[in-house]
Design a protein around this motif. Sequence first.
Motif, short mmCIF file in Angstrom:
data_model
loop_
_atom_site.label_atom_id
_atom_site.label_comp_id
_atom_site.label_asym_id
_atom_site.label_seq_id
_atom_site.Cartn_x
_atom_site.Cartn_y
_atom_site.Cartn_z
N ILE A 1 -52.10 50.04 13.01
CA ILE A 1 -53.35 49.82 13.73
C ILE A 1 -53.70 51.03 14.60
O ILE A 1 -54.89 51.40 14.68
N PRO A 2 -52.74 51.70 15.26
CA PRO A 2 -53.11 52.92 15.99
C PRO A 2 -53.78 53.97 15.09
O PRO A 2 -54.71 54.66 15.53
N ILE B 1 -63.85 49.15 19.41
CA ILE B 1 -63.57 48.31 20.58
C ILE B 1 -62.80 47.05 20.18
O ILE B 1 -61.80 46.68 20.80
N ILE B 2 -63.26 46.38 19.12
CA ILE B 2 -62.60 45.15 18.68
C ILE B 2 -61.19 45.45 18.17
O ILE B 2 -60.23 44.72 18.47
N THR B 3 -61.04 46.54 17.41
CA THR B 3 -59.72 46.89 16.86
C THR B 3 -58.74 47.25 17.96
O THR B 3 -57.56 46.90 17.88
N GLN B 4 -59.21 47.93 18.99
CA GLN B 4 -58.34 48.26 20.12
C GLN B 4 -57.85 46.98 20.81
O GLN B 4 -56.68 46.89 21.21
N ASN B 5 -58.71 45.98 20.92
CA ASN B 5 -58.32 44.71 21.53
C ASN B 5 -57.28 44.00 20.66
O ASN B 5 -56.30 43.44 21.18
N VAL B 6 -57.45 44.05 19.34
CA VAL B 6 -56.44 43.47 18.44
C VAL B 6 -55.11 44.18 18.62
O VAL B 6 -54.04 43.55 18.70
N ASP C 1 -54.02 45.78 21.25
CA ASP C 1 -53.44 45.41 22.55
C ASP C 1 -52.79 44.03 22.49
O ASP C 1 -51.76 43.79 23.16
N THR C 2 -53.35 43.13 21.69
CA THR C 2 -52.76 41.80 21.53
C THR C 2 -51.46 41.87 20.74
O THR C 2 -50.45 41.27 21.12
N VAL C 3 -51.48 42.63 19.65
CA VAL C 3 -50.26 42.80 18.85
C VAL C 3 -49.16 43.44 19.69
O VAL C 3 -47.97 43.06 19.59
N ASP C 4 -49.52 44.40 20.53
CA ASP C 4 -48.55 45.10 21.37
C ASP C 4 -48.23 44.34 22.65
O ASP C 4 -47.55 44.86 23.54
N ARG C 5 -48.75 43.11 22.76
CA ARG C 5 -48.49 42.22 23.90
C ARG C 5 -48.98 42.79 25.22
O ARG C 5 -48.40 42.55 26.29
N LYS C 6 -50.07 43.54 25.17
CA LYS C 6 -50.71 44.01 26.40
C LYS C 6 -51.73 42.99 26.90
O LYS C 6 -52.33 43.19 27.95
N LYS C 7 -51.92 41.93 26.14
CA LYS C 7 -52.81 40.84 26.52
C LYS C 7 -51.98 39.58 26.68
O LYS C 7 -50.87 39.47 26.15
N THR C 8 -52.52 38.61 27.44
CA THR C 8 -51.81 37.34 27.59
C THR C 8 -51.87 36.54 26.30
O THR C 8 -51.00 35.70 26.05
N ARG C 9 -52.85 36.80 25.46
CA ARG C 9 -52.95 36.14 24.17
C ARG C 9 -51.77 36.55 23.29
O ARG C 9 -51.31 37.68 23.33
N ARG C 10 -51.29 35.64 22.45
CA ARG C 10 -50.18 35.94 21.55
C ARG C 10 -50.52 35.45 20.15
O ARG C 10 -51.08 34.38 19.96
N ASP D 1 -61.90 34.86 19.54
CA ASP D 1 -61.83 34.93 21.00
C ASP D 1 -61.93 36.38 21.49
O ASP D 1 -62.45 36.64 22.57
N ILE D 2 -61.42 37.31 20.69
CA ILE D 2 -61.54 38.73 21.04
C ILE D 2 -63.01 39.14 21.03
O ILE D 2 -63.49 39.82 21.95
#
Length: 253
Positions: A14-15, A49-54, A56-65, A157-158
């Motif tokens: 993803i990066p 923008i959307i891909t960066q949010n995904v 961050d979620t995969v990398d657990r930088k978001k509360t979403r899992r 939700d993203i």
Amino acid sequence: MRSLAEFTGEVSSIPQVVTALSAIRDASAEDLFQPEIDGISAFTRLYTIITQNVLDTVDRKKTRRFNDPDFLTRLDLEFARRYLAAIKAYQSGSPDTPASWSVLFDRRRDQDIRHVNFAACGVNAHVNFDLTFALIETWRDFPPNDARREDYDQVNDIFAEEMDELREDFGAFLAETRDGGILDRFGNFASDLVVRVTRSWAWDSAVDVWDTYDPDQDGGGQRFQNAYARELGAQDRAASLAGRMLLGAPTLP
């Protein structure tokens, strides 16, 4: 104008997708003194923008899992590869460029089209055409189940998290009303509903094709290949028609 094909190489993380999208976003608009709008840059800005949010979620930088981050990672890669392949085909003049993407690419420098219309046209091609087949390719190694459907739906939700800022950034009609007012909130709700409905439809369409897949036959079997080809053609035609309507719309909410 710089060729975008140089940024469409193979991506395996993803990066790498974020890096490729960022490069396309910037390169497609780097000569923008006049004209001021580029459709590829407009859509790719949203997609980044959307891909960066995904990511961050995969990398657990978001509360979403996610239940299965490997599944979401693979889906994100298959999804991005289709967009990169469409750009590469278009830049080379290939007749294999999907009609749904050609609608956007052919008019990318039309100054009578607003940023929001270009962004919506790109989302239409990517969700209403690419997503079904990105799912099918992903399911070859990560077959569909309830947990993966739940992860898939979390991407809605993203979009919802980013919706208000994206609509303001792209100059959507109702985003220009009072921030947080009833019209602004209605615009967010309507845009979010469209994302959820179309992404649900893409999943259901992929399931219809996947139900014909036979893992014991090469390529999934002739029945699967026929179903895949029919759906591919039908979705490309439908998305290209919708894309033309979106580009010609006088305003979007």
